[in-house]
Design a protein around this motif. Structure first.
Motif, PDB file in Angstrom:
ATOM      1  N   HIS A 236       0.860  -1.191   0.000  1.00 57.73           N
ATOM      2  CA  HIS A 236       0.000   0.000   0.000  1.00 57.73           C
ATOM      3  C   HIS A 236       0.895   1.238   0.000  1.00 57.73           C
ATOM      4  O   HIS A 236       1.672   1.440   0.940  1.00 57.73           O
ATOM      5  CB  HIS A 236      -0.911   0.044   1.227  1.00 57.73           C
TER       6      HIS A 236
ATOM      7  N   THR B  58      -2.756   0.675  -4.227  1.00 54.06           N
ATOM      8  CA  THR B  58      -2.538  -0.706  -3.791  1.00 54.06           C
ATOM      9  C   THR B  58      -2.132  -1.569  -4.975  1.00 54.06           C
ATOM     10  O   THR B  58      -2.687  -1.445  -6.084  1.00 54.06           O
ATOM     11  CB  THR B  58      -3.802  -1.280  -3.137  1.00 54.06           C
TER      12      THR B  58
ATOM     13  N   ARG C   1       3.413  -1.673   4.027  1.00 48.70           N
ATOM     14  CA  ARG C   1       2.962  -0.280   3.968  1.00 48.70           C
ATOM     15  C   ARG C   1       4.153   0.586   3.596  1.00 48.70           C
ATOM     16  O   ARG C   1       5.143   0.675   4.320  1.00 48.70           O
ATOM     17  CB  ARG C   1       2.386   0.177   5.301  1.00 48.70           C
TER      18      ARG C   1
ATOM     19  N   ASN D 114      -8.957   1.469  -6.461  1.00 49.23           N
ATOM     20  CA  ASN D 114      -9.560   1.778  -5.169  1.00 49.23           C
ATOM     21  C   ASN D 114     -11.048   1.484  -5.146  1.00 49.23           C
ATOM     22  O   ASN D 114     -11.645   1.347  -4.063  1.00 49.23           O
ATOM     23  CB  ASN D 114      -9.343   3.267  -4.813  1.00 49.23           C
TER      24      ASN D 114
ATOM     25  N   THR E 209      -4.399   6.492  -1.235  1.00 47.28           N
ATOM     26  CA  THR E 209      -3.547   5.290  -1.256  1.00 47.28           C
ATOM     27  C   THR E 209      -3.603   4.654  -2.637  1.00 47.28           C
ATOM     28  O   THR E 209      -4.562   4.832  -3.399  1.00 47.28           O
ATOM     29  CB  THR E 209      -4.007   4.266  -0.204  1.00 47.28           C
TER      30      THR E 209
ATOM     31  N   ASP F 183       5.083   4.251   2.764  1.00 46.00           N
ATOM     32  CA  ASP F 183       4.778   5.676   2.703  1.00 46.00           C
ATOM     33  C   ASP F 183       5.706   6.354   1.699  1.00 46.00           C
ATOM     34  O   ASP F 183       6.819   5.870   1.427  1.00 46.00           O
ATOM     35  CB  ASP F 183       4.933   6.334   4.076  1.00 46.00           C
TER      36      ASP F 183
ATOM     37  N   HIS G 158       1.131   4.997   0.545  1.00 52.48           N
ATOM     38  CA  HIS G 158       0.390   6.088   1.206  1.00 52.48           C
ATOM     39  C   HIS G 158       1.045   7.422   0.820  1.00 52.48           C
ATOM     40  O   HIS G 158       2.225   7.638   1.086  1.00 52.48           O
ATOM     41  CB  HIS G 158       0.415   5.927   2.718  1.00 52.48           C
TER      42      HIS G 158
END
Length: 586
Positions: A259, A270, A332, A289, A268, A334, A261
């Motif tokens: 993901h 994915t 995750r 999404n 987000t 970022d 971010h």
């Protein structure tokens, strides 16, 4: 045992000295006995003569095979004897020669008689009552004495004028030789039979080897054909994709969901990172999404809302339930860590599809990323390109850019698991369990190897307007790349109703949800909108018109407000609640 030669006048005497190696008796000749002077066995007067002992070579008797028991080589005393058949010529002074030879002296040495060689002794014969003797192979001297030198009887041994006896074959006892059953013949037959058996055994062994070889070859052929069939490489039997690989559902895959971010612009993105260990290929599957999922409480939701509300773990389970995959971990990422990762691997090369403006520059300034082939992007440029979405542009375009950046990063990551793990550790980011730095580094190293070999692809999972996965996406992406089975809401499931609150009151959304759930509908929160006076109810498919009318009745809205139009993502019927919505009236 009686001496077979005792009692014969003037006959040589023999005595038993032993037995040979075949068990036959062996005799030797003993000196002849001397008769008393003046005694004639036939009653005739005999003149007494002087005897001189002549020296002779003495030979020791030998026992064993080939020994001649009748050899007359032993020393013996010869005495003058009376000739019963005198010649009428003048007698010799020293004695009378019955064969007409004059004696040169009064005493003549006796000539040793040489007995013939007898190959075998005769078998035992009966010599009298209760006694057993042996056949006498020696000449019959009595017959010689009775019949004279002419051998009138025809059975005795005759003596030639030189003093040598002539033996006849009928005087000897012969052992009958075996005929066809002799040991030599039997041995030869055994040898022949053994050789035949050996040849037959060799033939049998050769046949066994041939049969074993044929069986092995058959197994190899069957195994090879079976493998080709399983791999889908036989003509007309390919059950896999275009590459003729094994059936997609039979392949093994490792899947991690990542993901991205956007910490500055929000939102987000994915993607599923897939390592196919069966075909040795990698892939990135981009998930919109708007993908319809089911929340933790069983309510319909979207991918974007699931990531925001349920977090990474809950979203991974929802993806597994819908696509039939098995997500092993969630990464995750970022945007600041994406920037650092690109810098660690030494920039990425991407063919960009648009110019990306510099967020920190003035309007109308030079773009940060230029459109073009094989563009080298730094960390900052990669983040800007992966998150860029032009005004009015669909999210799918932004997802594709994110996929390009991820594939560019994998081409620069080391294929060595240990080196890739060091890269992940250098990022110093906290990963969601159960994913560890070592697991992520090893996984990225495998994908990096596929990307460098050209065995890597990036695909977007297309979804329909309601967020479900269509048949085309199921065949081309879900089965081939993910090896899963789509489990999106199907016909017969509860009607999904998307609610957009345009009343100006936040409480209206909650009240509408309770009413719909009690009525057997699935509630989908579509957010808030600009306040409007009247409510609107829309459906996308003609088959959902009746459902839309029932939803209007359930919410207490006029059925005249139902019309065909665009619906909210992951919803069958969309409802925009206007100021005319009165929860108390429902």
């Amino acid at each position: 045992m009686n001496d077979p030669y005792d009692g014969y006048a003037g006959g040589d005497q023999y005595e038993l000295v032993g037995y040979d190696e075949f068990g036959q008796p062996v005799y030797r000749q003993v000196p002849a006995r001397q008769s008393p002077q003046g005694y004639d066995p036939y009653g005739n007067p005999q003149h007494q003569q002087q005897h001189q002992q002549q020296p002779q070579h003495q030979q020791q008797p030998q026992q064993g095979y080939g020994y001649d028991p009748y050899a007359a080589n032993s020393p013996q005393n010869t005495a003058p004897s009376y000739d019963p058949y005198p010649s009428y010529g003048t007698p010799a002074p020293g004695g009378y020669d019955p064969y007409g030879q004059a004696a040169t002296s009064g005493q003549q040495p006796r000539v040793a008689e040489q007995a013939p060689y007898i190959p075998q002794q005769a078998g035992p014969v009966e010599s009298g009552p209760g006694q057993t003797g042996y056949a006498d192979p020696a000449p019959d001297f009595a017959d010689f004495a009775d019949n004279g030198p002419s051998g009138a009887a025809g059975t005795g041994a005759e003596k030639d004028p030189h003093g040598e006896r002539d033996y006849r074959t009928e005087q000897f006892a012969f052992i009958e030789e075996p005929d066809g059953d002799s040991e030599d013949v039997i041995d030869w037959m055994k040898f022949t039979e053994n050789r035949t058996e050996r040849r037959e055994e060799a033939r049998r062994r050769a046949r066994s080897r041939i049969v074993a070889l044929v069986v092995v070859l058959a197994l190899v052929v069957v195994g090879g054909v079976g493998y080709l069939w399983y791999a889908g490489k036989l003509p007309g039997t390919s059950s896999g994709g275009a590459s003729g690989t094994p059936a997609a559902t039979a392949q093994n895959r490792d899947v991690i969901v990542v993901h991205l971010h956007n910490t500055k612009g929000g939102g987000t993105s994915t993607a599923l990172l897939v390592n196919n260990t069966t075909t040795q290929q990698g892939a990135t599957v981009l998930l919109p999404n708007s993908l319809a999922l089911t929340s933790d409480d069983g309510a319909p939701t979207t991918l974007a809302k699931s990531v925001a509300d349920d977090g990474s773990a809950g979203t991974g389970d929802s993806i597994d339930a819908v696509l039939g995959t098995k997500v092993e971990g969630t990464w995750r990422l970022d945007t600041p860590f994406l920037n650092n990762l690109v810098e660690l691997v030494g920039n990425v090369i991407v063919t960009t599809d648009t110019d990306v403006p510099d967020p920190g520059a003035k309007k109308g300034g030079a773009p940060l990323v230029h459109k073009g082939s094989q563009q080298t992007l730094s960390g900052k440029m990669a983040v800007a390109y992966a998150t860029y979405k032009a005004p009015g542009e669909a999210q799918d375009a932004q997802l594709k850019r994110f996929g390009q950046v991820m594939q560019g990063i994998l081409r620069k990551v080391s294929s060595d698991p240990q080196a890739a793990t060091v890269t992940v550790q250098t990022l110093a980011q906290i990963l969601d369990p159960p994913l560890t730095e070592k697991d992520l580094g090893t996984f990225l190293a495998k994908l990096a190897d596929h990307a460098k070999q050209g065995d890597y692809k990036t695909e977007l999972l297309p979804v329909q307007a309601d967020g479900t996965v269509g048949r085309e996406a199921t065949d081309t992406v879900v089965k081939e790349l993910l090896g899963g089975t789509v489990k999106s809401p199907q016909a017969g499931d509860a009607v999904r109703v998307g609610i957009t609150n345009a009343t100006g009151s936040k409480a209206a959304t909650g009240k509408a949800r309770v009413v719909l759930v009690n009525g057997g509908y699935a509630f989908v929160d579509a957010g808030s909108g600009t306040a409007q006076a009247t409510s609107e109810i829309t459906y996308a498919d003609d088959g959902d018109k009746e459902n839309a009318v029932e939803v209007a009745k359930t919410l207490g809205l006029p059925t005249g407000s139902v019309k065909k139009g665009k619906v909210t993502s992951n919803a069958t019927v969309s409802v925009v609640l206007g100021q005319d919505y009165k929860p108390s009236a429902s």
